[in-house]
Scaffold this motif. Sequence first.
Motif: not given
Length: 604
Positions: A6-10, A15-17, A90-94, A107-108
């Motif tokens: 959970a932390f890793d994903v956040k 970092r991506a946005i 998450a969707e925005r950051a891929g 991806d689809e």
Amino acid sequence: MSSGPAFDVKEQIKRAIDIVDLVGESISLRREGRNYKGLCPWHDDSRPSLHINPERQTFRCFVCNIGGDIFTFVEKRENVTFREALTMLAERAGVTLSHGPSAAESDERRRLYQVAAWAEQQYHDCLLKAPEAEPARQYLAARGITAESIRRFQLGFAPNQWDWLLKCARATSITPAHLEKIGLVKPRQQGQGHYDFFRGRVLFSIRDLQDRPVALGGRVLPDFNDGNAAKYINTTETPLFSKSRLLYGLNAAKDAITRTRTVMVMEGYTDCLIAQQCGLANAVAVLGTALGEQHIGILRRFADQVLLVLDGDEAGRRRADEILELFVAAQMDLRILTLPDDLDPADFLLARGKEAFEGLLAGAVDALEHKLRMATAGLDRRSDIAKAQRAQEEVLRTLAKSRPADTATLMREAHVLGRLSEQFRVSEVVLRDRLKALREQGLKPRAAQAQPVEAPPPRKPNKLDKAECEVLEILLQMPQFVAHVAQQCPPAVWRDAARRTIFSACCKLAAAAVEPTVDRLLLEIDEAQLKALIIELDELGQRRQRSDWQKELERLLETLCAPSLAAPRLARPTSGEAATSMADLQKIVEEKRRRQGISRPADE
């Protein structure tokens, strides 16, 4: 608490946005020193009070006292839960969520959004530039739609050809299968291949709440109508689009709706577009279907009051009668405006202007009042007793759909019963008995709604509250002192629940060898109110001038530990209960001190 999926994903998402990019998509920002400022979307802001800190990756409005990180901003902007905000970002950051679709599915889906955006742009460019789009440009001009609105709402035109879009796609990597999945082409019934779904139509781009193109609505031009074509068609249901879950124009109107807590719902794309063009920024429209329960769920996320604006014809009045029961059952404040002279909203606005329209809106009637007027219109209670009884029963059955839970709802119900009693010369006691019986029959039974709980009056801050706040201010600047504070004043004895939660998070992070910085705490805590408090205390700590942080901290701890003040608090844990975590924290403190050259607190 300090690590794991959970932390890793956040952390990956943050970092991506960049928060400046995220906020800047919907709010005009200007640089001011190291930070950015803009108009707050949550109150009527004339002086920029929304502050963005790009170093901390946080935001805060000093008027609303709202603050947080990218997750909090999306929660507030979209009126969604933390989990929904996490999914959207998450969707925005891929980034793939473990509870969500697989990486291949994600991806689809991203590819389909790209294809929808590409198609929208093709149709829009065609409308602006192509010679064959001249009839469409003339039609829009005749309807009073300006060039600015055409650009703002990305209107388009589909040439009256069977394969125009398919030909455009051949020069790209987009396949007919992609176009079919989002409803832009259909497979031929005979033979192989596909054909364009939209032909000879002005196109209205339908966007989701994230402002992504997901579908199209098409109005056939008179030049291309052979008498068999439907006047309006929409994209069919697709993985990106469901007409029962979206409203046209909500992506553009949501900020105005959030500020005013009022939304105007119209029936047509052009009505909505002209309304927004005339400055009625909180206008939306249904997507070729009646308002349903899911629409009401969406609207109540943004608005407290719904103004339903209907065409002035008989069909419009019937639709109001069908819809209002849903709003009564949902206990949402619905006002209904039926326009005069059989006009639709677009025609009325263009002919008579915004001021006249707003004058009518001010007189829009409550849903129950509208029901009463409709049921008793043209009724002679003396000559048609049976019809009068049916009208009375019809109003009571609608009223029975609600379960009054507040004073305003009870007063509206009492008003309607009083009107019925006066109109039909029936005792209110009899009407109330019948209403009670109808509710007990459980017409379309709904889950019992919790009665509102009156919040206790706010507790007046005292010396302990001030000391706890200032201790957290220091710790957010100097996290190396967390273990020392925990040794003197463990989380269990903190007076305020919110501050106790934040301090507990600091202790757990430090015990796991993770420095409890502001950035790390914002990842650790999901609750928006706690994030806002962290940012407020951090900013206070940065502004407060302290010549000796360590000495000030000791003074505050003496206040927190004073027996006369500590009496109302929870008892401290025994030394055995706290020993393990204190030992772990102490090791980390020593390491931090050696690295930063900070001396021990005086009592160690």
